[in-house]
Motif scaffolding. Structure first.
Motif, PDB file in Angstrom:
ATOM      1  N   GLU A 215     -32.120 -49.914  18.020  1.00 46.69           N
ATOM      2  CA  GLU A 215     -31.498 -50.298  16.743  1.00 46.69           C
ATOM      3  C   GLU A 215     -30.252 -49.457  16.476  1.00 46.69           C
ATOM      4  N   ARG A 216     -30.347 -48.174  16.734  1.00 50.64           N
ATOM      5  CA  ARG A 216     -29.207 -47.282  16.504  1.00 50.64           C
ATOM      6  C   ARG A 216     -28.039 -47.664  17.422  1.00 50.64           C
ATOM      7  N   ASN A 217     -28.330 -47.936  18.693  1.00 50.38           N
ATOM      8  CA  ASN A 217     -27.285 -48.347  19.639  1.00 50.38           C
ATOM      9  C   ASN A 217     -26.707 -49.717  19.248  1.00 50.38           C
ATOM     10  N   TRP A 218     -27.565 -50.570  18.744  1.00 53.13           N
ATOM     11  CA  TRP A 218     -27.132 -51.920  18.335  1.00 53.13           C
ATOM     12  C   TRP A 218     -26.101 -51.832  17.208  1.00 53.13           C
ATOM     13  N   LYS A 219     -26.371 -50.975  16.240  1.00 52.78           N
ATOM     14  CA  LYS A 219     -25.445 -50.805  15.115  1.00 52.78           C
ATOM     15  C   LYS A 219     -24.102 -50.249  15.574  1.00 52.78           C
ATOM     16  N   ALA A 220     -24.126 -49.463  16.639  1.00 55.68           N
ATOM     17  CA  ALA A 220     -22.889 -48.837  17.135  1.00 55.68           C
ATOM     18  C   ALA A 220     -22.027 -49.804  17.938  1.00 55.68           C
ATOM     19  N   THR A 221     -22.547 -50.996  18.247  1.00 60.29           N
ATOM     20  CA  THR A 221     -21.804 -51.924  19.113  1.00 60.29           C
ATOM     21  C   THR A 221     -21.708 -53.327  18.524  1.00 60.29           C
ATOM     22  N   THR A 222     -21.992 -53.490  17.250  1.00 54.33           N
ATOM     23  CA  THR A 222     -22.145 -54.839  16.682  1.00 54.33           C
ATOM     24  C   THR A 222     -20.851 -55.665  16.714  1.00 54.33           C
ATOM     25  N   LYS A 223     -19.707 -55.046  16.461  1.00 57.83           N
ATOM     26  CA  LYS A 223     -18.448 -55.812  16.447  1.00 57.83           C
ATOM     27  C   LYS A 223     -18.078 -56.301  17.851  1.00 57.83           C
ATOM     28  N   PHE A 224     -18.287 -55.446  18.828  1.00 62.97           N
ATOM     29  CA  PHE A 224     -18.050 -55.852  20.217  1.00 62.97           C
ATOM     30  C   PHE A 224     -18.936 -57.048  20.563  1.00 62.97           C
ATOM     31  N   ARG A 225     -20.205 -56.978  20.170  1.00 57.47           N
ATOM     32  CA  ARG A 225     -21.160 -58.025  20.511  1.00 57.47           C
ATOM     33  C   ARG A 225     -20.830 -59.351  19.801  1.00 57.47           C
ATOM     34  N   LEU A 226     -20.417 -59.263  18.557  1.00 53.20           N
ATOM     35  CA  LEU A 226     -20.073 -60.492  17.827  1.00 53.20           C
ATOM     36  C   LEU A 226     -18.911 -61.222  18.500  1.00 53.20           C
ATOM     37  N   ASN A 227     -17.938 -60.479  18.996  1.00 53.04           N
ATOM     38  CA  ASN A 227     -16.829 -61.106  19.736  1.00 53.04           C
ATOM     39  C   ASN A 227     -17.329 -61.753  21.022  1.00 53.04           C
ATOM     40  N   GLU A 228     -18.251 -61.085  21.714  1.00 47.62           N
ATOM     41  CA  GLU A 228     -18.799 -61.625  22.960  1.00 47.62           C
ATOM     42  C   GLU A 228     -19.618 -62.894  22.703  1.00 47.62           C
ATOM     43  N   ILE A 229     -20.357 -62.909  21.605  1.00 47.74           N
ATOM     44  CA  ILE A 229     -21.138 -64.102  21.254  1.00 47.74           C
ATOM     45  C   ILE A 229     -20.220 -65.288  20.988  1.00 47.74           C
ATOM     46  N   GLN A 230     -19.067 -65.010  20.365  1.00 48.77           N
ATOM     47  CA  GLN A 230     -18.091 -66.077  20.107  1.00 48.77           C
ATOM     48  C   GLN A 230     -17.615 -66.728  21.400  1.00 48.77           C
ATOM     49  N   LYS A 231     -17.498 -65.938  22.455  1.00 48.00           N
ATOM     50  CA  LYS A 231     -16.983 -66.454  23.721  1.00 48.00           C
ATOM     51  C   LYS A 231     -18.048 -67.173  24.546  1.00 48.00           C
ATOM     52  N   ALA A 232     -19.311 -66.942  24.248  1.00 48.61           N
ATOM     53  CA  ALA A 232     -20.405 -67.482  25.065  1.00 48.61           C
ATOM     54  C   ALA A 232     -20.401 -68.999  25.068  1.00 48.61           C
ATOM     55  N   LEU A 233     -20.735 -69.583  26.217  1.00 50.91           N
ATOM     56  CA  LEU A 233     -20.749 -71.042  26.354  1.00 50.91           C
ATOM     57  C   LEU A 233     -22.052 -71.644  25.850  1.00 50.91           C
ATOM     58  N   ASN A 234     -23.130 -70.882  25.887  1.00 50.80           N
ATOM     59  CA  ASN A 234     -24.410 -71.410  25.427  1.00 50.80           C
ATOM     60  C   ASN A 234     -25.328 -70.263  25.011  1.00 50.80           C
ATOM     61  N   THR A 235     -26.453 -70.639  24.404  1.00 45.73           N
ATOM     62  CA  THR A 235     -27.402 -69.645  23.908  1.00 45.73           C
ATOM     63  C   THR A 235     -28.002 -68.816  25.040  1.00 45.73           C
ATOM     64  N   GLY A 236     -28.265 -69.467  26.176  1.00 45.56           N
ATOM     65  CA  GLY A 236     -28.850 -68.755  27.318  1.00 45.56           C
ATOM     66  C   GLY A 236     -28.011 -67.574  27.755  1.00 45.56           C
ATOM     67  N   ASP A 237     -26.679 -67.758  27.774  1.00 42.02           N
ATOM     68  CA  ASP A 237     -25.785 -66.658  28.157  1.00 42.02           C
ATOM     69  C   ASP A 237     -25.904 -65.484  27.184  1.00 42.02           C
TER      70      ASP A 237
END
Length: 463
Positions: A215-237
């Motif tokens: 959870e602590r690591n997740w909070k430290a990387t949330t903005k990076f991850r949100l950008n990556e989710i935007q680029k994903a082609l599907n839920t599986g990725d």
């Protein structure tokens, strides 16, 4: 014949009030033309047109001279609507329908073509005359949807279809089929955190990482991850790259990312009790479906022994009885012929919550859904009934979260839709939109227009 010479529109309303609107419109149209002709020559009879005659519509131009006040004051129905509003300071659903009928009757009788500018003009005049009304009820135009919606458009095109199918007119302008909306919830881009490679490696590869550390690591990387989710082609990725979501407590990680995506959104748990009493009153006012009405009476009964969780489940379940789906599905009859059938209240409810009698039945249902190999949108599975939910599970793709309250289940499901940029189920789209706007105060350019939703939200916002 003497009476016909001096007959006015309000008399036509009273004379033909039990006849279809198409008959009323055509009678008014030809009566007016006949009365005008009396000033030029002597006429002893009215010649009704053949059923194949055309009924051309005037192209609407940039200058719109339509005056709603004049339209309403020229008919009995219109004046009664005005008088009702003066006394009650609001309109109900039946009177809104009468208001729209009166306006559309005038438009068709005067051979005007419905257009964006005309509907917009009428919508503005309606809210000017009746300030408690919501313009979206009558006309709405959204950037993400090129086709206008609202009661004015719906009534006009339905009336024209009726006139055509009954043979009263031979042709009408083709009605465009609405284009499919962009299946997105947001398009936000964040400035990603810096120097996080070590943390990302730990998130992705440290299978023994304790959940509090994750959870602590997740909070430290949330903005990076949100950008990556935007680029994903599907839920599986997304799930492959961020498999923390698949853990039993993964919904807490969903919460972290959602709060970064919508930092100003209220907490459902904190505001629900205050807002639920308003919803209960609206359900009592709006629900007409017999089965839903019976279920509503069970939670209104002061002597009932229903738990708070059961009360909340019934309340969300009954929202589908006021936000009735308008979309249609393709089915096949016994002869194999394809036909369009409207989604029902039950269809909407089943795309939102599924009830099973036992954990075994629940697991069997999940297995069947997985074996279908189709994308699975987030939805809720409950062992029990609406009034007695015993076990609650959120199911989505390869994820299964167990939670202990319906509020938590709704909260997680809703956040999954937005975090993963998923489309709401067609059957229950309006219910999810209501939850989005009423509880989470989120409005996006990708929202599906719904005039019923706008009016109910306006009613609920009043003290």
């Amino acid at each position: 014949m003497k009476v016909l010479k001096i007959m006015k529109s309000e008399h036509v309303d009273r004379l033909l009030n039990k006849h279809p609107i198409g008959i009323q419109i055509l009678f008014s149209y030809h009566l007016e033309n006949w009365q005008k002709s009396l000033s030029h020559n002597t006429v002893t009879s009215i010649t009704m047109p053949s059923t194949t005659s055309t009924f051309p519509l005037k192209k609407s131009n940039n200058v719109i001279n339509i005056k709603l006040n004049d339209i309403l004051n020229s008919s009995n129905t219109g004046t009664m609507i005005i008088d009702y509003y003066k006394v009650n300071n609001k309109l109900n659903d039946n009177i809104r329908s009468l208001l729209v009928d009166t306006v559309i009757n005038y438009i068709i009788t005067n051979k005007l073509s419905m257009s964006v500018s005309l509907a917009d003009c009428i919508g503005n005049q309606i809210v000017a005359i009746f300030p408690s009304e919501v313009k979206d009820t009558y006309f709405m135009k959204y950037e993400a949807n090129k086709n206008s919606k609202g009661k004015l458009y719906a009534k006009f095109y339905n009336s024209m279809r009726t006139l055509k199918s009954s043979g009263l007119i031979s042709s009408i302008s083709r009605i465009r089929i609405p284009e499919k909306l962009n299946n997105r919830k947001h398009d936000v881009h964040f400035d990603p955190e810096k120097d996080i490679n070590y943390i990302l490696d730990q998130i992705r590869h440290d299978t023994n990482c304790p959940f509090p550390d994750l959870e602590r690591n997740w909070k430290a990387t949330t903005k990076f991850r949100l950008n990556e989710i935007q680029k994903a082609l599907n839920t599986g990725d997304i799930l492959n790259n961020w498999n923390g979501f698949t853990k039993p407590l993964g919904y807490r990680l969903v919460d972290i990312d959602f709060n970064t995506l919508y930092p100003d959104s209220p907490n459902l748990m904190n505001i629900f009790e205050e807002k639920s009493s308003k919803i209960l009153k609206k359900l009592d006012e709006k629900i007409k479906d017999v089965t839903s009405r019976k279920l509503l009476e069970t939670i209104k009964n002061d002597d009932s022994n229903i738990s708070q969780n059961g009360m909340h489940t019934v309340l969300f379940y009954l929202l589908h009885a006021i936000f009735i789906p308008t979309s249609k599905k393709v089915t096949k009859d016994h002869a194999g012929k394809k036909c369009l059938v409207k989604y029902t209240i039950k269809d909407s409810q089943n795309s939102f919550i599924i009830f099973k009698n036992s954990v075994c039945e629940l697991e069997e249902y999940i297995t069947v859904k997985r074996n279908e190999k189709n994308p699975i949108q987030p939805f809720i599975l409950i062992v029990g009934t609406p009034v007695n939910p015993k076990e609650i599970v959120i199911f989505f793709d390869s994820i299964k979260y167990k939670v202990f309250s319906i509020l938590n289940a709704i909260d997680v499901c809703f956040k999954l839709f937005h975090l993963f940029n998923l489309e709401y189920p067609t059957e229950s789209c309006y219910v999810w939109l209501f939850i989005q706007k009423f509880f989470y105060n989120i409005n996006t350019k990708f929202d599906t227009p719904c005039h019923t939703l706008g009016q109910i939200l306006s009613d609920l916002s009043k003290p």
